[in-house]
Write a protein that holds these residues in place. Structure first.
Motif, PDB file in Angstrom:
ATOM      1  N   ASP A  33      -6.436  18.420   3.476  1.00  9.70           N
ATOM      2  CA  ASP A  33      -6.557  17.905   4.767  1.00  9.70           C
ATOM      3  C   ASP A  33      -8.203  18.410   5.053  1.00  9.70           C
ATOM      4  O   ASP A  33      -8.603  19.166   5.528  1.00  9.70           O
ATOM      5  CB  ASP A  33      -5.733  18.632   5.649  1.00  9.70           C
TER       6      ASP A  33
ATOM      7  N   ARG B   2      -1.718   5.846  -2.610  1.00 10.07           N
ATOM      8  CA  ARG B   2      -0.902   6.793  -1.882  1.00 10.07           C
ATOM      9  C   ARG B   2      -1.380   8.105  -1.378  1.00 10.07           C
ATOM     10  O   ARG B   2      -2.039   8.771  -2.394  1.00 10.07           O
ATOM     11  CB  ARG B   2       0.521   6.826  -2.643  1.00 10.07           C
ATOM     12  N   HIS B   3      -1.294   8.623  -0.334  1.00  5.37           N
ATOM     13  CA  HIS B   3      -1.527   9.888   0.221  1.00  5.37           C
ATOM     14  C   HIS B   3      -2.990  10.029   0.002  1.00  5.37           C
ATOM     15  O   HIS B   3      -3.621  11.199   0.033  1.00  5.37           O
ATOM     16  CB  HIS B   3      -1.154  11.172  -0.969  1.00  5.37           C
ATOM     17  N   CYS B   4      -3.847   8.959   0.014  1.00  4.63           N
ATOM     18  CA  CYS B   4      -5.390   8.876   0.160  1.00  4.63           C
ATOM     19  C   CYS B   4      -5.766   8.843   1.709  1.00  4.63           C
ATOM     20  O   CYS B   4      -5.920   7.799   2.001  1.00  4.63           O
ATOM     21  CB  CYS B   4      -5.817   8.022  -0.703  1.00  4.63           C
ATOM     22  N   PHE B   5      -5.341   9.792   2.710  1.00  8.13           N
ATOM     23  CA  PHE B   5      -5.398   9.876   3.809  1.00  8.13           C
ATOM     24  C   PHE B   5      -6.359   9.630   4.610  1.00  8.13           C
ATOM     25  O   PHE B   5      -6.631   9.582   5.890  1.00  8.13           O
ATOM     26  CB  PHE B   5      -4.450  11.022   4.543  1.00  8.13           C
TER      27      PHE B   5
ATOM     28  N   ARG C 256      -0.212  -0.208  -3.174  1.00 13.49           N
ATOM     29  CA  ARG C 256       0.630   0.667  -2.664  1.00 13.49           C
ATOM     30  C   ARG C 256      -0.305   1.519  -1.695  1.00 13.49           C
ATOM     31  O   ARG C 256      -1.363   2.160  -2.189  1.00 13.49           O
ATOM     32  CB  ARG C 256       1.279   1.547  -3.610  1.00 13.49           C
ATOM     33  N   ARG C 257       0.074   1.607  -0.443  1.00 11.34           N
ATOM     34  CA  ARG C 257      -0.809   1.935   0.612  1.00 11.34           C
ATOM     35  C   ARG C 257      -0.680   3.583   0.656  1.00 11.34           C
ATOM     36  O   ARG C 257       0.142   4.092   0.261  1.00 11.34           O
ATOM     37  CB  ARG C 257      -0.924   1.172   1.761  1.00 11.34           C
ATOM     38  N   PRO C 258      -1.824   4.141   1.446  1.00  8.73           N
ATOM     39  CA  PRO C 258      -1.816   5.601   1.790  1.00  8.73           C
ATOM     40  C   PRO C 258      -0.491   6.290   2.063  1.00  8.73           C
ATOM     41  O   PRO C 258      -0.228   7.251   1.887  1.00  8.73           O
ATOM     42  CB  PRO C 258      -2.811   5.928   2.662  1.00  8.73           C
ATOM     43  N   HIS C 259       0.360   5.648   2.970  1.00 13.89           N
ATOM     44  CA  HIS C 259       1.572   6.013   3.571  1.00 13.89           C
ATOM     45  C   HIS C 259       2.472   5.490   3.023  1.00 13.89           C
ATOM     46  O   HIS C 259       3.954   5.890   3.559  1.00 13.89           O
ATOM     47  CB  HIS C 259       1.340   5.901   5.214  1.00 13.89           C
ATOM     48  N   ASP C 260       2.580   4.926   2.068  1.00 17.11           N
ATOM     49  CA  ASP C 260       3.841   4.447   1.236  1.00 17.11           C
ATOM     50  C   ASP C 260       4.455   5.667   0.763  1.00 17.11           C
ATOM     51  O   ASP C 260       3.834   6.610   0.404  1.00 17.11           O
ATOM     52  CB  ASP C 260       3.508   3.287   0.161  1.00 17.11           C
ATOM     53  N   SER C 261       5.830   5.422   0.495  1.00 15.57           N
ATOM     54  CA  SER C 261       6.506   6.593  -0.014  1.00 15.57           C
ATOM     55  C   SER C 261       6.552   6.703  -1.404  1.00 15.57           C
ATOM     56  O   SER C 261       6.219   6.012  -2.127  1.00 15.57           O
ATOM     57  CB  SER C 261       8.083   6.348   0.251  1.00 15.57           C
TER      58      SER C 261
END
Length: 281
Positions: free
Chosen positions: A190, A240-243, A262-267
């Motif tokens: 973070d 994913r998780h690249c917030f 696959r987007r940042p908030h995809d599971s």
């Protein structure tokens, strides 16, 4: 009574073992049949168990380079049995490949010596390299050795907290056949500061890239835009998780040409490239 017992056993479809089954000597299997058996085992199983069955099995496991052309030492959730270690087994597997290793996948406590040995023995044959949770391998040493793998088509460096920007730049320049790249951090930090050094290396040196996974990396919108510009052949993109990335209208438009996104908030957590396996390398 014996007749009754025999009749009951026959009724249940049971039969006594044939004499040849009871006395079969597995050490006398023909070499081609033995290789078929060993090829069906995992390399961890060969190194930790199958090679100790008997002399012929040990010799086949040690003397047949074809068993070690595509090495998979991923742990799949288990740990090596003492006194074995992934590092020692990896070195042994590379040596047994006799310069013919085409794919090398490993997970665990590997150090730089394994990569140096791989570059010394298999530089002209290696097409796939995957390093998972190999914390003792650093960016600088991997960047120095990866320049020798000029036939490399697939590279994965996963479950690291550090960046591998030098490795990306070196691989992009030295490996013109590179089509698949996966960089994965163990978790997203973070942090408001974005990390686009890896993205810049990818964007400027990997125009032939088809599949890219950046899991839990600190890449920004600008870094992703640079990759999309510099990698026009990209078909699969996993961020994913690249917030630090905000999927605004501009980025959605830029990503529209990517077949699988696959987007940042995809599971879901990081995964290997679904259609690639060792048999296809």
């Amino acid at each position: 009574m014996a007749s009754s017992s025999s009749s009951s056993s026959s009724h249940r479809g049971e039969r006594p073992p044939a004499p040849e089954e009871a006395t079969r000597d597995w050490a006398e299997l023909p070499r081609d049949a033995l290789l078929t058996v060993l090829l069906r085992l995992g390399h961890l199983d060969i190194l930790m168990g199958a090679a100790q069955v008997c002399g012929p099995w040990a010799r086949a496991a040690r003397e047949e380079p074809q068993l070690w052309r595509r090495v998979d030492l991923r742990l799949h959730g288990r740990r090596p049995i003492f006194p074995y270690s992934i590092n020692s087994m990896a070195r042994e597997a590379v040596k047994r490949g006799a310069g013919q290793c085409q794919a090398f996948w490993a997970e665990g406590d590997l150090d730089d010596s394994v990569i140096f040995l791989l570059s010394d023995t298999s530089a002209l044959s290696l097409k796939s390299l995957r390093l998972i949770s190999c914390d003792s391998i650093c960016d600088t040493s991997l960047a120095l050795t990866i320049t020798k793998f000029t036939l490399l088509e697939e590279l994965e460096v996963s479950n690291y907290l550090m960046d591998f920007s030098k490795t990306c730049a070196a691989a992009g320049k030295a490996c013109p056949l590179l089509k698949r790249l996966r960089l994965s951090s163990g978790r997203f930090e973070d942090c408001r500061v974005s990390g686009d050094v890896e993205a810049a290396a990818i964007a400027t040196t990997m125009p032939e890239l088809r599949s890219l996974q950046l899991f839990a990396k600190r890449i920004s919108n600008g870094g992703l835009a640079a990759i999309l510009e510099g990698c026009p052949l990209l078909e699969s993109l996993d961020i994913r998780h690249c917030f630090n990335i905000v999927m605004n209208d501009e980025l959605h438009a830029r990503c529209s040409r990517v077949h699988t996104l696959r987007r940042p908030h995809d599971s879901g957590g990081p995964r290997i490239f679904g259609k690639i396996n060792l048999a296809h390398v």
